[in-house]
Design a protein around this motif. Structure first.
Motif, short mmCIF file in Angstrom:
data_model
loop_
_atom_site.label_atom_id
_atom_site.label_comp_id
_atom_site.label_asym_id
_atom_site.label_seq_id
_atom_site.Cartn_x
_atom_site.Cartn_y
_atom_site.Cartn_z
N PHE A 2 0.84 -1.20 0.00
CA PHE A 2 0.00 0.00 0.00
C PHE A 2 0.88 1.26 0.00
O PHE A 2 0.71 2.15 -0.84
N SER A 3 1.83 1.32 0.93
CA SER A 3 2.66 2.52 1.06
C SER A 3 3.48 2.75 -0.20
O SER A 3 3.50 3.85 -0.75
N SER A 4 4.17 1.70 -0.67
CA SER A 4 5.12 1.90 -1.76
C SER A 4 4.37 2.27 -3.05
O SER A 4 4.82 3.13 -3.80
N MET A 5 3.20 1.69 -3.27
CA MET A 5 2.49 2.00 -4.50
C MET A 5 1.97 3.43 -4.50
O MET A 5 2.04 4.13 -5.51
N ASN A 6 1.45 3.88 -3.36
CA ASN A 6 0.96 5.26 -3.29
C ASN A 6 2.10 6.26 -3.40
O ASN A 6 1.96 7.31 -4.03
N ILE A 7 3.23 5.92 -2.75
CA ILE A 7 4.38 6.83 -2.83
C ILE A 7 4.87 6.90 -4.27
O ILE A 7 5.19 7.96 -4.79
N MET A 8 4.92 5.73 -4.92
CA MET A 8 5.39 5.68 -6.31
C MET A 8 4.50 6.54 -7.19
O MET A 8 4.97 7.27 -8.07
N LEU A 9 3.19 6.50 -6.91
CA LEU A 9 2.22 7.30 -7.66
C LEU A 9 2.55 8.79 -7.56
O LEU A 9 2.57 9.52 -8.55
N LEU A 10 2.84 9.21 -6.32
CA LEU A 10 3.19 10.62 -6.11
C LEU A 10 4.54 10.93 -6.73
O LEU A 10 4.75 12.01 -7.29
N SER A 11 5.47 9.96 -6.63
CA SER A 11 6.82 10.19 -7.13
C SER A 11 6.82 10.44 -8.63
O SER A 11 7.60 11.24 -9.13
N VAL A 12 5.94 9.72 -9.34
CA VAL A 12 5.92 9.87 -10.79
C VAL A 12 5.68 11.33 -11.17
O VAL A 12 6.35 11.88 -12.04
N SER A 13 4.76 11.98 -10.45
CA SER A 13 4.50 13.38 -10.79
C SER A 13 5.67 14.27 -10.37
O SER A 13 5.95 15.28 -11.01
N VAL A 14 6.36 13.88 -9.29
CA VAL A 14 7.55 14.65 -8.90
C VAL A 14 8.62 14.53 -9.99
O VAL A 14 9.22 15.51 -10.41
N TRP A 15 8.82 13.30 -10.46
CA TRP A 15 9.85 13.07 -11.49
C TRP A 15 9.51 13.82 -12.78
O TRP A 15 10.38 14.30 -13.48
N SER A 16 8.21 13.87 -13.09
CA SER A 16 7.86 14.50 -14.35
C SER A 16 7.78 16.02 -14.22
O SER A 16 7.25 16.69 -15.10
N GLY A 17 8.31 16.54 -13.10
CA GLY A 17 8.54 17.98 -13.01
C GLY A 17 7.42 18.77 -12.39
O GLY A 17 6.96 19.76 -12.94
N ALA A 18 6.95 18.31 -11.23
CA ALA A 18 5.96 19.10 -10.50
C ALA A 18 6.63 20.37 -9.98
O ALA A 18 7.83 20.37 -9.70
N ASP A 19 5.83 21.44 -9.83
CA ASP A 19 6.45 22.67 -9.33
C ASP A 19 6.83 22.50 -7.86
O ASP A 19 6.35 21.59 -7.17
N ALA A 20 7.67 23.39 -7.38
CA ALA A 20 8.30 23.23 -6.07
C ALA A 20 7.27 23.04 -4.97
O ALA A 20 7.45 22.22 -4.07
N GLU A 21 6.17 23.75 -5.06
CA GLU A 21 5.18 23.71 -3.99
C GLU A 21 4.50 22.32 -3.93
O GLU A 21 4.39 21.70 -2.87
N THR A 22 4.08 21.87 -5.10
CA THR A 22 3.44 20.55 -5.18
C THR A 22 4.43 19.46 -4.75
O THR A 22 4.08 18.55 -4.00
#
Lengths: 53, 762
Positions: free
Chosen positions: B123-143
């Motif tokens: 559960f934890s790793s999949m949800n974190i991975m989900l969030l990480s993908v958007s971080v990797w694809s260049g979310a702005d600093a605040e997000t």
């Protein structure tokens, strides 16, 4: 950004619910007899309950 | 849906009967007068079986609850008051059953803990991975910042609940001054978590929550599979020593009777051993005559006639007549206990063997620690930037994640075990497959292993149908193996005798239409035996028909032996049976080396001598007398028909009749070994590529996540090849098995001198 404020928690909430359901099914012994569960579907309702139930 | 009853009815013979007292001793008191007992019912396999068994048992007086578990082939019964006739009811329904030790039947808390930890980590790793993908694809600093905080929150349960499995194991290793695979894992994930939290506070661009949690998730999969493999072994052993009866009926001097637990029997006590019971402790016969099935004790293929004065060993099965026996040894000094002691002493090859993964991790941890530490020192010396140096050192620890060790080995073994199971072979332990891949010698027991261990009638076409019907009807009343063979061959007709008595040690006498029929040994049944030996049917002392028996070879015995020889393995026979019988079997199978009349200790000695000469032996055996040698051998295998104790001592158990299971298991193990080596190779190549990148400091969370997932997927995919690659071969071999038996059975029935010269007593 605004949508994220409720979408992300919502997504997490759904995940947590799924996790809780899984842990509940584990605790209530639904994985104890997988073969039996597969076969019991062929039995009629009243027989399936077993004795004393 | 009546698929089961017909076949199973045959198996449900009143042999090995369990008395009510024994049931009571085995049951567990639930308080309030309620008692529970677990019965193993190996033959159930469909919905109809469940319904029949549950209804049948629940219908008995006093029974409050009867529930079948089809996965474990067990029925659990609760009752009040008198012991209900559970075993008899099941036998009546056509199911053989035996007692299962309730105290050991508890569910496995460790496995539940692992699965729960796995669920949380997933559960934890999949949800974190989900969030990480958007971080990797260049979310702005605040997000990005917000997502890092959510990730940190999600990582907490994965680390402190799921990760605890590794922390505990690492801590206990460190406490004993050792290091294991879990030490670098624990250091890696906790440091990665720590520095990511620090970076999140500092508004850093990189956080490694995803790497840390998915590492925990992947490794837990491997750990859970590994536990499953080992737990099977442990469960099998926990049912051990149940071959020994739980108690015996003691006859006191004043004529009163008592049912005492076996542990309370003292030498000098007088015991009653009814037909169908196993001898509880070593003793001598005071009165009575009977035949004993000694096959599990000595490997002797034919029942032995006994009379007053004969010496008995614990575990022998009394077949035909009641016996009064004086105990000569306590349970702990009896034959069964002696076997257990021999087994404990013989824990040779297996205890010394260290699992491949353990050996690899011995090398792995120091190397990883040293590399990470040197990277840290190097970067500090070069840049003086502590934060950066620590980040890079952690990246080294994370990227060298021992997925190949932690995941690839158990997954190959689980896939291999699955494939063996589909072919009717059960593996108790992952390391057993590693050991089986190393063998160079195969030693067979004879009775029950190379042969079926059951008598079979041969040369029976000459017997007149009327005689056959009479013989079968007489034989049906007896438990004697030869009687069973006759009854099985001709079926039970509707002949009704005026009188039918079994005379222990001699045979069966019956009266029909004023004439006396005798089925039994020739010197008793015939007034003028002359040249006739063995078993005959007579009328008023005149010969009607002689019977010849053979202990037929197991199906595919010859093919199995030659397949093993082609694989470059040496074969030999270690048997407790008489030399002529062993020689005949050896000659028939083309096995040059054999040892006959071997005591259990002799077998162990032979195998240990081979081991001392640097040979690694696979022992295939079934009897009680094989149990010590099964333990002593490098790896061992037993048929499902084996004595409990032998089955528990063996690493592999094959469920089908065909002896082809032996070369098959060897083949699959070799293949599994090859895949594991390949996976190690893949892991090394992966590390050779990834490590320099990590040391150079180029690893971002994205690269770490990609590299780890890729390497895990690669080794898992490689492991699955074991199944895919052999799909065709499997289909072919199962087709071969289907067409084989009749043909093979006809061919394998040779009259070995085993049965013919022997006085048969029915």
């Amino acid at each position: 950004m605004d949508s994220l404020i409720f979408l992300v928690p919502l997504a997490l909430l759904i995940g947590v619910v799924a996790l809780v359901i899984f842990l509940w099914s584990l605790r209530s012994g639904q994985y104890e007899d997988l073969d039996g569960a597969a076969e019991r579907i062929l039995l009629d309702e009243d027989e399936d309950r077993g004795p004393g139930a | 849906m009546s698929c089961c009853a017909a076949g199973a009815a045959d198996a449900a013979r009143p042999i090995d009967a369990v008395s009510n007292e024994e049931l009571l001793l085995a049951s567990r008191d639930l308080g309030d007068g309620l008692r529970q007992v677990d019965l193993a019912v190996p033959d159930m396999h469909c919905a109809d079986c469940i319904r029949k068994i549950e209804r049948g048992l629940a219908g008995l007086p006093g029974v409050t609850h009867a529930r079948v578990n089809l996965s474990t082939r067990r029925a659990s019964v609760k009752w009040r008051g008198e012991v209900p006739p559970l075993i008899e009811t099941l036998a009546g329904l056509g199911y053989a059953s035996h007692l299962y030790d309730t105290t050991e039947a508890a569910s496995d808390p460790q496995l539940t803990r692992l699965i729960r930890a796995l669920a949380v980590a997933g559960f934890s790793s999949m949800n974190i991975m989900l969030l990480s993908v958007s971080v990797w694809s260049g979310a702005d600093a605040e997000t990005r910042q917000a997502f890092h905080w959510i990730s940190a929150l999600l990582a907490i349960p994965a680390l402190f609940y799921s990760g605890l499995v590794f922390f505990r194991s690492a801590w206990s290793a460190l406490k004993h001054g050792r290091t294991n695979m879990d030490v670098p894992i624990s250091i890696g994930i906790s440091l990665a978590f720590g520095i990511s939290v620090y970076d999140t506070f500092q508004n850093g661009a990189h956080a490694y929550f995803d790497a840390a949690t998915s590492l925990v998730f992947f490794l837990l999969i491997g750990r859970t599979l590994d536990h499953l493999m080992r737990e099977k072994a442990r469960q099998a052993v926990s049912g051990l020593v149940r071959l020994a009866p739980r108690g015996a009926t003691v006859l006191h001097a004043d004529g009163s009777r008592d049912y005492l637990p076996v542990a309370e029997i003292e030498p000098g006590m007088v015991l009653l051993v009814a037909a169908g019971d196993r001898v509880p402790v070593d003793g001598t016969i005071l009165s009575g005559a009977s035949e004993l099935d000694c096959s599990v004790v000595s490997g002797e293929s034919l029942p032995q006639p006994v009379e007053a004065g004969s010496v008995l060993k614990a575990g022998m099965l009394n077949l035909t007549g009641g016996l009064v026996v004086t105990a000569t040894a306590r349970a702990e000094d009896s034959f069964l206990a002696e076997m257990v002691r021999l087994m404990e002493a013989a824990e040779g090859g297996k205890a010394r063997y260290r699992r491949l993964a353990d050996r690899a991790s011995q090398l792995y941890s120091p190397v990883v620690h040293a590399t990470a530490f040197l990277t840290l020192i190097g970067w500090i010396a070069a840049t003086g930037d502590w934060h950066r140096s620590i980040s890079i050192a952690i990246a080294v620890l994370i990227i060298t994640c021992p997925c190949a060790l932690g995941l690839a080995v158990p997954i190959v073994q689980v896939v291999a075990a699955r494939r063996l199971f589909e072919n009717g072979v059960m593996v108790k332990d992952g390391s057993a497959m590693e050991r089986l891949a190393e063998i160079d010698t195969v030693a067979f027991d004879k009775t029950g292993t190379l042969t079926r261990g059951q008598l079979k009638l041969v040369d029976d076409e000459r017997i007149e149908p009327t005689d056959a019907a009479i013989a079968a009807a007489m034989a049906a009343s007896s438990n004697h193996p030869a009687s069973r063979a006759i009854a099985a061959r001709f079926g039970v007709g509707d002949v009704t005798f005026a009188r039918l008595t079994e005379i222990p040690g001699r045979g069966i006498e019956a009266e029909l239409d004023g004439q006396t029929y005798r089925l039994g040994r020739a010197d008793w049944a015939l007034t003028n035996p002359g040249e006739w030996q063995g078993a005959v049917l007579s009328r008023d002392g005149k010969l009607l028909a002689p019977f010849f028996f053979t202990d037929e070879l197991r199906p595919d015995a010859r093919e199995a032996v030659s397949a093993l020889r082609q694989a470059g393995l040496e074969t030999l026979i270690l048997s407790g049976d008489r030399a002529e019988a062993v020689q005949a079997t050896a000659a028939e199978l083309g096995i040059p080396n054999f040892t006959a009349s071997a005591l259990p200790a002799d077998k162990v000695f032979r195998v240990e001598a081979l081991a001392a000469a640097g040979r690694k032996t696979l022992m295939v055996g079934d009897g009680l007398n094989d149990a010590p040698v099964l333990t002593a051998a490098h790896v061992s295998m037993a048929p499902a028909s084996a004595a409990d104790i032998g089955r528990n001592a063996a690493d592999f158990v094959f469920l089908r009749d065909s002896l082809k299971a032996v070369p098959l298991a060897h083949h699959v193990s070799m293949e599994a070994g090859r895949l594991i080596r390949q996976n190690f190779g893949l892991a090394i190549v992966y590390n050779l590529i990834a490590l320099p990148i990590a040391i150079a400091g180029w690893v971002t969370p994205l690269i770490a996540a990609l590299a780890m997932s890729l390497s895990s997927i690669l080794v898992v995919a490689n492991a699955l090849r074991l199944k895919a690659g052999n799909g065709k071969g499997e289909a072919k071999s199962s087709a071969a098995v289907k067409t084989r038996p009749t043909e093979a059975a006809e061919r394998d029935v040779r009259q070995t001198p085993v049965a013919q010269g022997q006085p048969w007593t029915a």
